[in-house]
Design a protein around this motif. Structure first.
Motif, PDB file in Angstrom:
ATOM      1  N   LEU A  30    -116.638 -24.650  47.716  1.00 41.07           N
ATOM      2  CA  LEU A  30    -116.312 -23.231  47.870  1.00 41.07           C
ATOM      3  C   LEU A  30    -115.474 -22.979  49.123  1.00 41.07           C
ATOM      4  O   LEU A  30    -114.695 -22.017  49.178  1.00 41.07           O
ATOM      5  CB  LEU A  30    -117.596 -22.396  47.912  1.00 41.07           C
ATOM      6  CG  LEU A  30    -118.411 -22.369  46.608  1.00 41.07           C
ATOM      7  CD1 LEU A  30    -119.719 -21.611  46.807  1.00 41.07           C
ATOM      8  CD2 LEU A  30    -117.599 -21.753  45.479  1.00 41.07           C
ATOM      9  N   LYS A  31    -115.597 -23.871  50.109  1.00 44.44           N
ATOM     10  CA  LYS A  31    -114.780 -23.769  51.330  1.00 44.44           C
ATOM     11  C   LYS A  31    -113.426 -24.451  51.159  1.00 44.44           C
ATOM     12  O   LYS A  31    -112.656 -24.556  52.123  1.00 44.44           O
ATOM     13  CB  LYS A  31    -115.520 -24.401  52.505  1.00 44.44           C
ATOM     14  CG  LYS A  31    -116.723 -23.606  52.982  1.00 44.44           C
ATOM     15  CD  LYS A  31    -117.414 -24.321  54.130  1.00 44.44           C
ATOM     16  CE  LYS A  31    -118.587 -23.516  54.663  1.00 44.44           C
ATOM     17  NZ  LYS A  31    -119.336 -24.241  55.719  1.00 44.44           N
ATOM     18  N   SER A  56    -125.212 -22.098  43.742  1.00 46.15           N
ATOM     19  CA  SER A  56    -124.529 -20.814  43.843  1.00 46.15           C
ATOM     20  C   SER A  56    -123.807 -20.498  42.535  1.00 46.15           C
ATOM     21  O   SER A  56    -123.112 -21.359  41.974  1.00 46.15           O
ATOM     22  CB  SER A  56    -123.513 -20.841  44.988  1.00 46.15           C
ATOM     23  OG  SER A  56    -122.658 -19.718  44.926  1.00 46.15           O
ATOM     24  N   GLU A  65    -121.248 -18.884  42.290  1.00 43.75           N
ATOM     25  CA  GLU A  65    -119.824 -18.723  42.596  1.00 43.75           C
ATOM     26  C   GLU A  65    -118.990 -19.915  42.163  1.00 43.75           C
ATOM     27  O   GLU A  65    -117.780 -19.792  41.939  1.00 43.75           O
ATOM     28  CB  GLU A  65    -119.627 -18.480  44.097  1.00 43.75           C
ATOM     29  CG  GLU A  65    -120.220 -17.169  44.589  1.00 43.75           C
ATOM     30  CD  GLU A  65    -119.996 -16.986  46.080  1.00 43.75           C
ATOM     31  OE1 GLU A  65    -119.015 -17.536  46.609  1.00 43.75           O
ATOM     32  OE2 GLU A  65    -120.820 -16.304  46.716  1.00 43.75           O
ATOM     33  N   VAL A  78    -121.680 -28.103  46.987  1.00 43.26           N
ATOM     34  CA  VAL A  78    -121.206 -26.836  46.416  1.00 43.26           C
ATOM     35  C   VAL A  78    -120.512 -26.015  47.492  1.00 43.26           C
ATOM     36  O   VAL A  78    -119.419 -25.472  47.278  1.00 43.26           O
ATOM     37  CB  VAL A  78    -122.375 -26.041  45.790  1.00 43.26           C
ATOM     38  CG1 VAL A  78    -121.923 -24.636  45.399  1.00 43.26           C
ATOM     39  CG2 VAL A  78    -122.930 -26.768  44.574  1.00 43.26           C
ATOM     40  N   ASP A  79    -121.144 -25.931  48.652  1.00 43.08           N
ATOM     41  CA  ASP A  79    -120.562 -25.168  49.761  1.00 43.08           C
ATOM     42  C   ASP A  79    -119.234 -25.769  50.199  1.00 43.08           C
ATOM     43  O   ASP A  79    -118.275 -25.039  50.495  1.00 43.08           O
ATOM     44  CB  ASP A  79    -121.544 -25.142  50.934  1.00 43.08           C
ATOM     45  CG  ASP A  79    -121.077 -24.237  52.066  1.00 43.08           C
ATOM     46  OD1 ASP A  79    -120.869 -23.034  51.823  1.00 43.08           O
ATOM     47  OD2 ASP A  79    -120.927 -24.730  53.195  1.00 43.08           O
ATOM     48  N   SER A  80    -119.149 -27.096  50.213  1.00 50.55           N
ATOM     49  CA  SER A  80    -117.900 -27.769  50.589  1.00 50.55           C
ATOM     50  C   SER A  80    -116.785 -27.439  49.603  1.00 50.55           C
ATOM     51  O   SER A  80    -115.625 -27.250  49.996  1.00 50.55           O
ATOM     52  CB  SER A  80    -118.123 -29.283  50.655  1.00 50.55           C
ATOM     53  OG  SER A  80    -116.958 -29.963  51.036  1.00 50.55           O
ATOM     54  N   PRO A 121    -126.449 -28.567  47.238  1.00 51.85           N
ATOM     55  CA  PRO A 121    -125.933 -27.293  47.758  1.00 51.85           C
ATOM     56  C   PRO A 121    -124.887 -27.462  48.853  1.00 51.85           C
ATOM     57  O   PRO A 121    -123.982 -26.629  48.983  1.00 51.85           O
ATOM     58  CB  PRO A 121    -127.196 -26.608  48.303  1.00 51.85           C
ATOM     59  CG  PRO A 121    -128.309 -27.155  47.457  1.00 51.85           C
ATOM     60  CD  PRO A 121    -127.935 -28.594  47.249  1.00 51.85           C
ATOM     61  N   ILE A 122    -124.973 -28.553  49.618  1.00 51.28           N
ATOM     62  CA  ILE A 122    -123.955 -28.826  50.640  1.00 51.28           C
ATOM     63  C   ILE A 122    -122.618 -29.140  49.976  1.00 51.28           C
ATOM     64  O   ILE A 122    -121.556 -28.677  50.431  1.00 51.28           O
ATOM     65  CB  ILE A 122    -124.406 -29.990  51.545  1.00 51.28           C
ATOM     66  CG1 ILE A 122    -125.635 -29.576  52.362  1.00 51.28           C
ATOM     67  CG2 ILE A 122    -123.269 -30.427  52.475  1.00 51.28           C
ATOM     68  CD1 ILE A 122    -126.253 -30.711  53.155  1.00 51.28           C
TER      69      ILE A 122
END
Length: 389
Positions: free
Chosen positions: A349-350, A173, A175, A345-347, A342-343
């Protein structure tokens, strides 16, 4: 950041750019103008945005003999970049994508890549010798005289542009800040993955981590996120305890202050019999053995992340193994790059995964030798080098 600037202008043509060349073991790297050829089939040429320095880079920088001691070479394997152009037969990547080059391959097609049992890639993992993943010793780099330059770990990020096989490339991402993203291409993924996927640390468990460099701190972060009740950091540098607290370390053991007691004995006394999980992040046979001996009889698990420089064997008591302790090694923390990064990265961003505190220095690419000096002296955890700073 304009991710599309200078994208596709040189598509299908060589690019001239700056790179830091290692021309002789242990000598200062030299910033030179090189030529980077266009990508071939299954390859992507990327513009490096920033790169960081890992102890593995330092180890190979010092390597004077053996089949992997090659010069001139472009080191670097922890970075983030933008796709500049793609070769034939490339699916899933396009110009302008933000990507993470990763030293550990994930072809997604072989038996092991399709299996949930490990992150091994039986198609590519056994080859550490080639320059390019599918083309053997063929190089995409040439120096000012037209001579080939050796690649490193199929990434070679100490260059403004590099060519990477899609088996070593992950879309991420845009972001996530690029300096934080770079950490996921090696140290953080290795440490967090070891706690999550290899050890499967559970809530309320006890953990010991031998070596509080970037990988060790990432193990602590992974254990913290899993709810470990006690996380013991073992390191000779007392400053690491204050740093480690940010990542959940609750207790600290300095081997220099343990007197005649072995570290394993100290840890057993602290945990009433030993930790549930121990992680060796140094690469010394002595600490590997102590990590194993510090675990609980009947159920303790030891995970080896450090690479023993001399490839020496370790000595374990067969009786201890029969009584239920286990030991295993891991590469890249057991993570399958294209699925698991990606998991992470998502962690982040959260606001779950903490990536603050790993980066202690930021320098321009031209200051790369200063970054080496800081890491060799133990004065930095991760130093980020910005290509356009």
């Amino acid at each position: 950041m304009d991710k599309t600037s200078s994208v596709s202008i040189h598509e299908g043509k060589p690019i001239r750019c700056k790179a830091a060349l290692c021309r002789k073991a242990g000598e200062a790297l030299v910033i030179e103008e090189i030529q980077v050829d266009p990508p071939q089939a299954y390859e992507v040429r990327i513009k490096i945005l920033c790169t960081s320095l890992c102890h593995t880079d330092v180890a190979f920088w010092k390597l004077e003999w053996g089949p992997l001691a090659r010069f001139p070479r472009i080191l670097g394997h922890e970075a983030v970049g933008v796709v500049e152009s793609i070769g034939e037969l490339v699916d899933g990547f396009k110009q302008g994508d933000v990507v993470l080059p990763v030293f550990h391959p994930h072809c997604e097609e072989c038996r092991d890549c399709k299996s949930p049992k490990s992150n091994w890639c039986s198609r590519f993992c056994d080859d550490f010798v080639s320059n390019t993943r599918r083309y053997g010793m063929a190089s995409r780099f040439k120096d000012f005289s037209g001579e080939d330059i050796y690649h490193f770990f199929f990434v070679s990020s100490f260059s403004e542009y590099t060519v990477v096989d899609i088996a070593h490339l992950v879309n991420i991402s845009p972001e996530i800040p690029v300096d934080k993203a770079a950490l996921l291409s090696c140290c953080v993924s290795t440490g967090v993955g070891a706690a999550w996927k290899v050890a499967n640390v559970e809530e309320g468990s006890t953990v010991a981590i031998f070596g509080l460099g970037a990988v060790g701190l990432a193990v602590a972060e992974g254990a913290r996120l899993r709810g470990a009740a006690k996380i013991i950091g073992v390191d000779l540098n007392p400053d690491k305890f204050e740093i480690g607290k940010r990542f959940g370390i609750t207790d600290f053991v300095n081997p220099a202050l343990s007197g005649e007691k072995k570290i394993s004995q100290v840890i057993k006394e602290m945990t009433e019999g030993g930790v549930d999980y121990s992680f060796e992040c140094i690469g010394l046979t002595s600490s590997m053995e102590e990590a194993f001996n510090s675990t609980r009889t009947g159920s303790g698990k030891t995970v080896i992340l450090g690479m023993e420089k001399q490839m020496l064997p370790i000595s374990l008591g067969s009786h201890d193994l029969l009584r239920g302790r286990t030991i295993c090694g891991t590469l890249f923390g057991g993570l399958k790059p294209k699925l698991d990064i990606p998991i992470l990265v998502d962690s982040y961003l959260k606001k779950e995964l903490n990536l603050n505190g790993f980066i202690t220095h930021e320098l321009s690419f031209e200051e790369i030798n200063k970054a080496f000096d800081l890491l060799v002296k133990g004065e930095t955890i991760r130093c980020v080098l910005w290509m356009d700073k």
